[in-house]
Design a protein around this motif. Structure first.
Motif, PDB file in Angstrom:
ATOM      1  N   ALA A  74       0.852  -1.185   0.000  1.00 26.02           N
ATOM      2  CA  ALA A  74       0.000   0.000   0.000  1.00 26.02           C
ATOM      3  C   ALA A  74       0.888   1.236   0.000  1.00 26.02           C
ATOM      4  O   ALA A  74       1.814   1.352   0.802  1.00 26.02           O
ATOM      5  CB  ALA A  74      -0.906   0.009   1.230  1.00 26.02           C
ATOM      6  N   VAL A  75       0.623   2.149  -0.917  1.00 34.21           N
ATOM      7  CA  VAL A  75       1.339   3.423  -0.985  1.00 34.21           C
ATOM      8  C   VAL A  75       0.372   4.502  -0.524  1.00 34.21           C
ATOM      9  O   VAL A  75      -0.673   4.719  -1.146  1.00 34.21           O
ATOM     10  CB  VAL A  75       1.837   3.711  -2.413  1.00 34.21           C
ATOM     11  N   VAL A  76       0.694   5.166   0.582  1.00 36.74           N
ATOM     12  CA  VAL A  76      -0.225   6.114   1.198  1.00 36.74           C
ATOM     13  C   VAL A  76       0.423   7.492   1.310  1.00 36.74           C
ATOM     14  O   VAL A  76       1.644   7.626   1.294  1.00 36.74           O
ATOM     15  CB  VAL A  76      -0.689   5.634   2.592  1.00 36.74           C
ATOM     16  N   GLY A  77      -0.432   8.496   1.452  1.00 35.56           N
ATOM     17  CA  GLY A  77       0.028   9.871   1.584  1.00 35.56           C
ATOM     18  C   GLY A  77      -1.046  10.815   1.112  1.00 35.56           C
ATOM     19  O   GLY A  77      -2.024  10.407   0.482  1.00 35.56           O
ATOM     20  N   GLU A  78      -0.886  12.082   1.393  1.00 34.42           N
ATOM     21  CA  GLU A  78      -1.875  13.080   1.002  1.00 34.42           C
ATOM     22  C   GLU A  78      -1.841  13.309  -0.502  1.00 34.42           C
ATOM     23  O   GLU A  78      -0.924  12.854  -1.199  1.00 34.42           O
ATOM     24  CB  GLU A  78      -1.595  14.391   1.730  1.00 34.42           C
ATOM     25  N   SER A  79      -2.821  14.038  -1.023  1.00 33.74           N
ATOM     26  CA  SER A  79      -2.843  14.383  -2.443  1.00 33.74           C
ATOM     27  C   SER A  79      -1.590  15.186  -2.788  1.00 33.74           C
ATOM     28  O   SER A  79      -1.211  16.101  -2.056  1.00 33.74           O
ATOM     29  CB  SER A  79      -4.088  15.219  -2.771  1.00 33.74           C
ATOM     30  N   SER A  81       1.428  13.851  -2.993  1.00 34.74           N
ATOM     31  CA  SER A  81       2.618  13.277  -2.362  1.00 34.74           C
ATOM     32  C   SER A  81       3.453  12.441  -3.329  1.00 34.74           C
ATOM     33  O   SER A  81       4.594  12.091  -3.031  1.00 34.74           O
ATOM     34  CB  SER A  81       2.220  12.426  -1.150  1.00 34.74           C
ATOM     35  N   GLY A  82       2.888  12.094  -4.484  1.00 36.62           N
ATOM     36  CA  GLY A  82       3.630  11.331  -5.485  1.00 36.62           C
ATOM     37  C   GLY A  82       3.153   9.912  -5.682  1.00 36.62           C
ATOM     38  O   GLY A  82       3.773   9.136  -6.422  1.00 36.62           O
ATOM     39  N   LYS A  83       2.023   9.539  -5.052  1.00 40.76           N
ATOM     40  CA  LYS A  83       1.536   8.153  -5.127  1.00 40.76           C
ATOM     41  C   LYS A  83       1.220   7.747  -6.568  1.00 40.76           C
ATOM     42  O   LYS A  83       1.736   6.743  -7.075  1.00 40.76           O
ATOM     43  CB  LYS A  83       0.275   7.994  -4.257  1.00 40.76           C
ATOM     44  N   ALA A 236      -0.157  -9.991  -7.232  1.00 38.14           N
ATOM     45  CA  ALA A 236       0.341  -8.954  -6.332  1.00 38.14           C
ATOM     46  C   ALA A 236      -0.377  -7.641  -6.626  1.00 38.14           C
ATOM     47  O   ALA A 236      -0.778  -7.391  -7.765  1.00 38.14           O
ATOM     48  CB  ALA A 236       1.846  -8.782  -6.499  1.00 38.14           C
ATOM     49  N   TYR A 237      -0.543  -6.812  -5.591  1.00 41.94           N
ATOM     50  CA  TYR A 237      -1.180  -5.506  -5.760  1.00 41.94           C
ATOM     51  C   TYR A 237      -0.247  -4.392  -5.312  1.00 41.94           C
ATOM     52  O   TYR A 237       0.436  -4.507  -4.284  1.00 41.94           O
ATOM     53  CB  TYR A 237      -2.451  -5.394  -4.907  1.00 41.94           C
ATOM     54  N   LEU A 238      -0.214  -3.326  -6.087  1.00 39.27           N
ATOM     55  CA  LEU A 238       0.299  -2.041  -5.625  1.00 39.27           C
ATOM     56  C   LEU A 238      -0.937  -1.193  -5.395  1.00 39.27           C
ATOM     57  O   LEU A 238      -1.600  -0.790  -6.345  1.00 39.27           O
ATOM     58  CB  LEU A 238       1.211  -1.397  -6.669  1.00 39.27           C
ATOM     59  N   PHE A 239      -1.268  -0.954  -4.129  1.00 44.55           N
ATOM     60  CA  PHE A 239      -2.547  -0.350  -3.778  1.00 44.55           C
ATOM     61  C   PHE A 239      -2.320   1.096  -3.339  1.00 44.55           C
ATOM     62  O   PHE A 239      -1.770   1.356  -2.266  1.00 44.55           O
ATOM     63  CB  PHE A 239      -3.213  -1.141  -2.648  1.00 44.55           C
ATOM     64  N   ILE A 240      -2.711   2.028  -4.185  1.00 44.71           N
ATOM     65  CA  ILE A 240      -2.526   3.451  -3.908  1.00 44.71           C
ATOM     66  C   ILE A 240      -3.775   3.993  -3.221  1.00 44.71           C
ATOM     67  O   ILE A 240      -4.896   3.817  -3.727  1.00 44.71           O
ATOM     68  CB  ILE A 240      -2.281   4.225  -5.215  1.00 44.71           C
ATOM     69  N   THR A 241      -3.597   4.636  -2.081  1.00 45.25           N
ATOM     70  CA  THR A 241      -4.745   5.149  -1.344  1.00 45.25           C
ATOM     71  C   THR A 241      -4.308   6.226  -0.356  1.00 45.25           C
ATOM     72  O   THR A 241      -3.118   6.345  -0.031  1.00 45.25           O
ATOM     73  CB  THR A 241      -5.462   4.014  -0.587  1.00 45.25           C
ATOM     74  N   HIS A 242      -5.264   7.010   0.108  1.00 47.98           N
ATOM     75  CA  HIS A 242      -5.013   7.954   1.205  1.00 47.98           C
ATOM     76  C   HIS A 242      -5.769   7.516   2.457  1.00 47.98           C
ATOM     77  O   HIS A 242      -5.695   8.173   3.484  1.00 47.98           O
ATOM     78  CB  HIS A 242      -5.469   9.361   0.807  1.00 47.98           C
TER      79      HIS A 242
END
Length: 309
Positions: A74-79, A81-83, A236-242
């Protein structure tokens, strides 16, 4: 269209009487046991730097992450941030200026146009807005059938049979094969997008905010479906979310991004355990909880922290 329960805030949250109400207030309670990483990552991003425009403003700065077979990063961060930019760099839509992306033991070409069909097949993407990710003039059968034709050359009855299998996998059934996107709910549209990505039999799927446009109950159903499909297909998943609640439900490892950099990275149990860096602490404390007085408590905590500094 019916009112199924009415009551005070505390009663609805703490003691719901109806099954539907209980489902609404406990939507993120998904049991997912964190998987330990294997010895060899399936996809490895090393020291990626990327920029937009002629001014070459850097939006990714020396980013490195790994994804293992059958697991979720999971790649997390605010809008901002580069996700999503990381996803664009991995898919070749934004060729990185520096660094490498290794996929299944071989380097990926930086540009999407330079990648062979087999690399395109094994790395699929599900987008945030299902409405703009599907052609409104095509039926569900045509949308899911396109990758079957493109990658495997399936036609006619063979293609239709496989489309029906995929519709069963996403718990919709072949009765939807002749429907158009406008005849589907938001959750059904996203399920069709999931089926379309699965049609290519990929090893990695990038999920870019796939539940953010859905209501909590429908979003929960999508998360459960993704976890079930992961077990069945070992994808596999690369899951982008905030959404940190979503991260807790689905991730095995987490990368926290801030201003184009990875500021915290590791197994879910490690990243979500104190001590925290300042940004991760702020992210975690910003997650709304289904608790009376949560907002007042959060504001008070911020004020006390500011006064202490």
């Amino acid at each position: 269209g019916r009112l199924v329960e009415w009551g005070g805030t505390r009663q609805i949250i703490k003691e719901p009487r109806q099954e539907y109400t209980n489902a609404l207030v406990s939507v993120h309670e998904i049991e997912h046991q964190e998987q330990k990483p294997g010895t060899t990552p399936f996809l490895s991003v090393k020291n990626i730097t990327a920029a937009y425009g002629r001014s070459h403003v850097k939006v990714l700065k020396n980013v490195s992450v790994d994804i293992y077979p059958g697991q979720t990063l999971a790649v997390v961060g605010e809008s901002g941030s580069g996700k999503s930019t990381l996803a664009r760099a991995i898919t070749g839509l934004l060729p990185p200026e520096e660094g490498t992306v290794t996929f299944d033991g071989r380097p990926l070409a930086n540009r999407l146009a330079d990648r062979p069909k087999e690399d395109l097949r094994q790395l699929q993407m599900i987008y945030q807005m299902a409405d703009v990710a599907m052609n409104p003039r095509q039926t569900v059968g045509t949308i899911i059938g396109r990758p079957l034709e493109f990658y495997f050359g399936l036609r006619g009855r063979q293609r239709d049979a496989r489309v029906a299998e995929l519709l069963d996998k996403i718990e919709m059934g072949k009765g939807f094969i002749d429907r158009y996107p406008a005849e589907l709910s938001g959750g059904q549209k996203q399920r069709v997008c999931i089926a379309r990505s699965l049609a290519a039999k990929p090893k990695l799927i990038i999920c870019d905010e796939v539940t953010s446009a859905l209501d909590p109950l429908v979003a929960n159903g999508i998360l459960k479906l993704l976890l079930e499909l992961q077990k069945e297909e070992n994808v596999a998943y690369l899951f982008i979310t905030h959404d940190l609640a979503t991260v807790k439900s689905i991730a095995d490892s987490i990368a926290v991004m801030y201003r184009g950099e990875v500021v915290r990275y590791g197994a879910k149990s490690q990243v979500l355990a104190p001590p925290f860096d300042a940004y991760t602490d702020l992210l975690l404390s910003s997650v709304p909880e289904m608790e009376i007085g949560w907002l007042e408590k959060a504001i008070k905590g911020r004020r006390m922290a500011s006064a202490g500094n």
